[in-house]
Design an enzyme around this catalytic site. Structure first.
Site, PDB file in Angstrom:
ATOM      1  N   ARG A   7       0.717  -1.432   0.041  1.00 14.85           N
ATOM      2  CA  ARG A   7       0.121  -0.049  -0.194  1.00 14.85           C
ATOM      3  C   ARG A   7       0.740   1.246  -0.110  1.00 14.85           C
ATOM      4  O   ARG A   7       1.449   0.748   1.065  1.00 14.85           O
ATOM      5  CB  ARG A   7      -1.276   0.343   1.272  1.00 14.85           C
ATOM      6  CG  ARG A   7      -1.611   1.332   1.382  1.00 14.85           C
ATOM      7  CD  ARG A   7      -2.322   1.338   0.149  1.00 14.85           C
ATOM      8  NE  ARG A   7      -3.824   3.137   0.099  1.00 14.85           N
ATOM      9  CZ  ARG A   7      -4.092   2.961  -0.241  1.00 14.85           C
ATOM     10  NH1 ARG A   7      -4.216   2.729  -1.058  1.00 14.85           N
ATOM     11  NH2 ARG A   7      -4.432   4.907   0.042  1.00 14.85           N
ATOM     12  N   CYS A  12      -2.267  12.420   5.060  1.00 15.53           N
ATOM     13  CA  CYS A  12      -3.960  13.594   5.209  1.00 15.53           C
ATOM     14  C   CYS A  12      -4.251  13.707   6.553  1.00 15.53           C
ATOM     15  O   CYS A  12      -4.688  12.992   6.867  1.00 15.53           O
ATOM     16  CB  CYS A  12      -4.951  12.163   4.450  1.00 15.53           C
ATOM     17  SG  CYS A  12      -6.809  12.980   4.214  1.00 15.53           S
ATOM     18  N   ARG A  51      -2.879  15.523  -2.067  1.00  5.79           N
ATOM     19  CA  ARG A  51      -2.111  15.187  -3.228  1.00  5.79           C
ATOM     20  C   ARG A  51      -0.615  15.503  -3.531  1.00  5.79           C
ATOM     21  O   ARG A  51      -0.357  15.987  -4.967  1.00  5.79           O
ATOM     22  CB  ARG A  51      -3.075  15.299  -3.764  1.00  5.79           C
ATOM     23  CG  ARG A  51      -4.200  14.293  -4.235  1.00  5.79           C
ATOM     24  CD  ARG A  51      -4.552  13.812  -5.216  1.00  5.79           C
ATOM     25  NE  ARG A  51      -6.492  13.953  -4.742  1.00  5.79           N
ATOM     26  CZ  ARG A  51      -7.028  15.207  -5.052  1.00  5.79           C
ATOM     27  NH1 ARG A  51      -7.048  16.674  -5.526  1.00  5.79           N
ATOM     28  NH2 ARG A  51      -8.158  15.310  -4.254  1.00  5.79           N
ATOM     29  N   THR A  72     -13.041  19.034  -4.321  1.00  8.37           N
ATOM     30  CA  THR A  72     -11.940  18.961  -4.251  1.00  8.37           C
ATOM     31  C   THR A  72     -11.413  19.250  -6.231  1.00  8.37           C
ATOM     32  O   THR A  72      -9.888  20.368  -6.255  1.00  8.37           O
ATOM     33  CB  THR A  72     -11.154  17.934  -3.531  1.00  8.37           C
ATOM     34  OG1 THR A  72     -11.964  17.427  -2.919  1.00  8.37           O
ATOM     35  CG2 THR A  72      -9.665  18.007  -3.920  1.00  8.37           C
ATOM     36  N   ASP A  84      -3.513  16.112  -9.060  1.00 10.33           N
ATOM     37  CA  ASP A  84      -2.691  14.812  -8.332  1.00 10.33           C
ATOM     38  C   ASP A  84      -0.826  15.555  -8.998  1.00 10.33           C
ATOM     39  O   ASP A  84      -0.639  14.798 -10.005  1.00 10.33           O
ATOM     40  CB  ASP A  84      -3.197  13.610  -8.558  1.00 10.33           C
ATOM     41  CG  ASP A  84      -2.652  12.805  -7.300  1.00 10.33           C
ATOM     42  OD1 ASP A  84      -1.408  12.951  -7.560  1.00 10.33           O
ATOM     43  OD2 ASP A  84      -3.001  11.679  -7.813  1.00 10.33           O
ATOM     44  N   ARG A  86       1.351  14.154  -7.668  1.00 10.88           N
ATOM     45  CA  ARG A  86       2.737  13.847  -6.290  1.00 10.88           C
ATOM     46  C   ARG A  86       3.579  12.600  -8.006  1.00 10.88           C
ATOM     47  O   ARG A  86       2.978  12.182  -8.973  1.00 10.88           O
ATOM     48  CB  ARG A  86       1.685  12.589  -6.111  1.00 10.88           C
ATOM     49  CG  ARG A  86       1.138  12.444  -5.089  1.00 10.88           C
ATOM     50  CD  ARG A  86       0.533  11.828  -3.930  1.00 10.88           C
ATOM     51  NE  ARG A  86      -0.771  11.659  -4.721  1.00 10.88           N
ATOM     52  CZ  ARG A  86      -1.432  11.045  -4.738  1.00 10.88           C
ATOM     53  NH1 ARG A  86      -1.918  10.138  -3.194  1.00 10.88           N
ATOM     54  NH2 ARG A  86      -2.950  10.675  -5.063  1.00 10.88           N
ATOM     55  N   THR A 107      -4.969  -0.248  -3.964  1.00  5.19           N
ATOM     56  CA  THR A 107      -4.847   0.789  -4.919  1.00  5.19           C
ATOM     57  C   THR A 107      -6.408   0.983  -5.520  1.00  5.19           C
ATOM     58  O   THR A 107      -7.384  -0.288  -6.211  1.00  5.19           O
ATOM     59  CB  THR A 107      -3.663   1.702  -5.246  1.00  5.19           C
ATOM     60  OG1 THR A 107      -4.224   2.817  -5.823  1.00  5.19           O
ATOM     61  CG2 THR A 107      -3.705   0.843  -7.016  1.00  5.19           C
TER      62      THR A 107
END
Length: 154
Positions: A7, A12, A51, A72, A84, A86, A107
């Protein structure tokens, strides 16, 4: 060799520290920990709230959402932020450090899958759906319909 269960969890703070109920982040973390505890595996924790946009931008987006009724995705867009940003480069380095080139990834985010595949890791997706609540339904709908998350129960 068994294929490890992994994972990749992004921080958050609103859910993990303040127990906000409008996202599924804390529930995903808890479910991942249970699955990894039961079956074995690894949790890779990314310190990149919002994110990857950062806590301050996340809070700006939340305030804009409250003020203007934006989800969002639209709030980030209005702030000029990528939905996003990331990167999964460091995650792939951690995975490769342990010698894994083939993983089962907990995921719903296709960007995580593609980010790791792009680094040469073979990824089998294992869904990690959390039932929506009255508080999280809107957020999960946005994740599925505007961000491409692989959710069935939205």
């Amino acid at each position: 060799m068994n294929i490890p269960l992994i994972r990749v969890q992004s921080a958050c703070y609103t859910a993990e520290i303040f127990r906000s109920l409008d996202c599924d982040c804390h529930a995903q973390l808890a479910k991942s920990q249970r699955l990894i505890g039961d079956r074995g595996g690894y949790l890779i924790y990314m310190l990149c709230d919002g994110r990857g946009a950062g806590l301050l931008n996340k809070l700006r987006g939340m305030a804009l959402g409250e003020k203007e009724g934006l989800d969002t995705s639209d709030a980030y867009r209005k702030l000029g932020l990528p939905q996003d940003p990331r990167s999964y480069e460091r995650v792939s380095e951690v995975i490769k450090f342990f010698g894994f080139l083939n993983i089962k990834l907990l995921t719903n985010n296709p960007r995580k899958i593609e980010g790791l595949r792009g680094a040469g890791i073979e990824v089998e997706r294992e869904p990690l759906e959390i039932d929506s609540t009255d508080e999280s339904r809107s957020y999960l709908h946005t994740k599925a319909h505007k961000m491409g998350h692989l959710l069935i129960r939205v």
